[in-house]
Design an enzyme around this catalytic site. Sequence first.
Site, mmCIF file in Angstrom:
data_model
loop_
_atom_site.group_PDB
_atom_site.id
_atom_site.type_symbol
_atom_site.label_atom_id
_atom_site.label_comp_id
_atom_site.label_asym_id
_atom_site.label_seq_id
_atom_site.Cartn_x
_atom_site.Cartn_y
_atom_site.Cartn_z
ATOM 1 N N PRO A 34 49.415 1.709 -0.649
ATOM 2 C CG PRO A 34 50.871 1.734 -2.456
ATOM 3 C CD PRO A 34 49.793 0.912 -1.828
ATOM 4 C CG ASN A 35 52.023 6.874 -0.667
ATOM 5 O OD1 ASN A 35 52.866 7.066 0.204
ATOM 6 N ND2 ASN A 35 52.335 6.454 -1.871
ATOM 7 N NE ARG B 136 47.724 10.250 -10.257
ATOM 8 C CZ ARG B 136 48.567 9.913 -9.282
ATOM 9 N NH1 ARG B 136 48.441 8.765 -8.653
ATOM 10 N NH2 ARG B 136 49.547 10.732 -8.922
ATOM 11 C CG ASN C 166 42.343 3.137 -2.894
ATOM 12 O OD1 ASN C 166 43.172 3.028 -3.801
ATOM 13 N ND2 ASN C 166 41.898 4.314 -2.470
ATOM 14 N NE ARG D 199 44.824 12.536 -9.318
ATOM 15 C CZ ARG D 199 45.464 11.931 -8.303
ATOM 16 N NH1 ARG D 199 44.936 10.869 -7.729
ATOM 17 N NH2 ARG D 199 46.608 12.408 -7.878
ATOM 18 C CE1 TYR E 86 44.050 10.452 -3.883
ATOM 19 C CE2 TYR E 86 45.987 11.782 -3.370
ATOM 20 C CZ TYR E 86 45.362 10.816 -4.135
ATOM 21 O OH TYR E 86 46.043 10.213 -5.165
ATOM 22 C CD GLU F 155 40.981 -0.896 -9.034
ATOM 23 O OE1 GLU F 155 41.456 -2.030 -9.207
ATOM 24 O OE2 GLU F 155 41.197 0.055 -9.808
ATOM 25 C CG HIS G 7 40.880 4.216 -7.520
ATOM 26 N ND1 HIS G 7 42.119 3.893 -7.047
ATOM 27 C CD2 HIS G 7 40.528 3.267 -8.405
ATOM 28 C CE1 HIS G 7 42.518 2.775 -7.641
ATOM 29 N NE2 HIS G 7 41.575 2.368 -8.460
ATOM 30 C CG LEU G 8 39.994 8.033 -1.352
ATOM 31 C CD1 LEU G 8 41.167 8.503 -0.506
ATOM 32 C CD2 LEU G 8 38.696 8.099 -0.545
ATOM 33 C CB SER G 9 41.292 11.005 -6.908
ATOM 34 O OG SER G 9 42.139 9.975 -7.393
ATOM 35 N NE ARG H 187 48.581 10.567 -1.241
ATOM 36 C CZ ARG H 187 48.278 9.512 -2.016
ATOM 37 N NH1 ARG H 187 47.511 8.535 -1.575
ATOM 38 N NH2 ARG H 187 48.755 9.430 -3.230
ATOM 39 C CB ALA I 71 50.822 4.294 -6.949
ATOM 40 C CG HIS J 128 47.959 3.550 -11.715
ATOM 41 N ND1 HIS J 128 46.635 3.673 -12.108
ATOM 42 C CD2 HIS J 128 48.093 4.353 -10.609
ATOM 43 C CE1 HIS J 128 46.017 4.526 -11.292
ATOM 44 N NE2 HIS J 128 46.885 4.950 -10.374
ATOM 45 C CG ASP K 191 48.619 -12.706 -11.613
ATOM 46 O OD1 ASP K 191 47.744 -12.412 -12.456
ATOM 47 O OD2 ASP K 191 49.795 -12.955 -11.916
HETATM 48 C C1 DQA Z 1 44.199 6.501 -5.490
HETATM 49 C C2 DQA Z 1 44.566 6.932 -6.912
HETATM 50 C C3 DQA Z 1 45.964 6.460 -7.277
HETATM 51 O O1 DQA Z 1 46.300 6.885 -8.594
HETATM 52 C C4 DQA Z 1 46.980 7.044 -6.324
HETATM 53 O O2 DQA Z 1 48.260 6.540 -6.616
HETATM 54 C C5 DQA Z 1 46.626 6.823 -4.892
HETATM 55 C C6 DQA Z 1 45.227 6.979 -4.488
HETATM 56 C C7 DQA Z 1 42.823 7.087 -5.066
HETATM 57 O O3 DQA Z 1 42.274 6.586 -4.090
HETATM 58 O O4 DQA Z 1 42.337 8.040 -5.670
HETATM 59 O O5 DQA Z 1 47.487 6.615 -4.045
HETATM 60 O O6 DQA Z 1 44.101 5.102 -5.435
#
Ligand code: DQA
Length: 146
Positions: free
Chosen positions: A9-10, A111, A74, A107, A22, A98, A100-102, A17, A77, A80, A87
């Site tokens: 998501p997102n 997170r 990735n 943070r 990001y 896995e 994550h960009l950040s 965003r 959210a 978390h 599963d």
């Molecule tokens: C994220 C980190 C997550 O905490 C956040 O909710 C995201 C992006 C990252 O790629 O840094 O949507 O997965």
Amino acid sequence: MRVMVINGPNLNMVGVREKGIYGTRSFEDICSYIKDEAKKRNIQVELYQSNIEGEIINQIHKCYYEKFDGIIINPGAYTHYSYAIHDAIKSVNINTVEVHLSNIHAREEFRHKSVTAAACVGQICGLGEIGYILALDALKELVVKK
Ligand code: DQA
């Protein structure tokens, strides 16, 4: 070698965003970058993005039925709190990295914990889109070793 890259998501909003976190590179641009780097490594990649938990789970299951060699995920959210995605990763028994960009550890406290990482072979975070490429290299090594 076939690798599925799943973004949650997102992530489709990256480039729009929270640019300070990001970056300004668009999601489409990041996807092209991943495709180009995969090609250089002779890896076939399929890219998938969804804002819906169940769809992400279905995509993970698809990797089993279609015999993918690796997954890069990735989960956004969902990282978390989605035990269901944890599963699903466990269910398919495919090496999963896995990304994550950040740097989620630098943070907000919520997170800091990933409930999905424990189902993966490893986690890469804080390196921006380079993380996806490092994950491709890691999967390649793991598949060769198998
Ligand atoms: C994220 C980190 C997550 O905490 C956040 O909710 C995201 C992006 C990252 O790629 O840094 O949507 O997965």
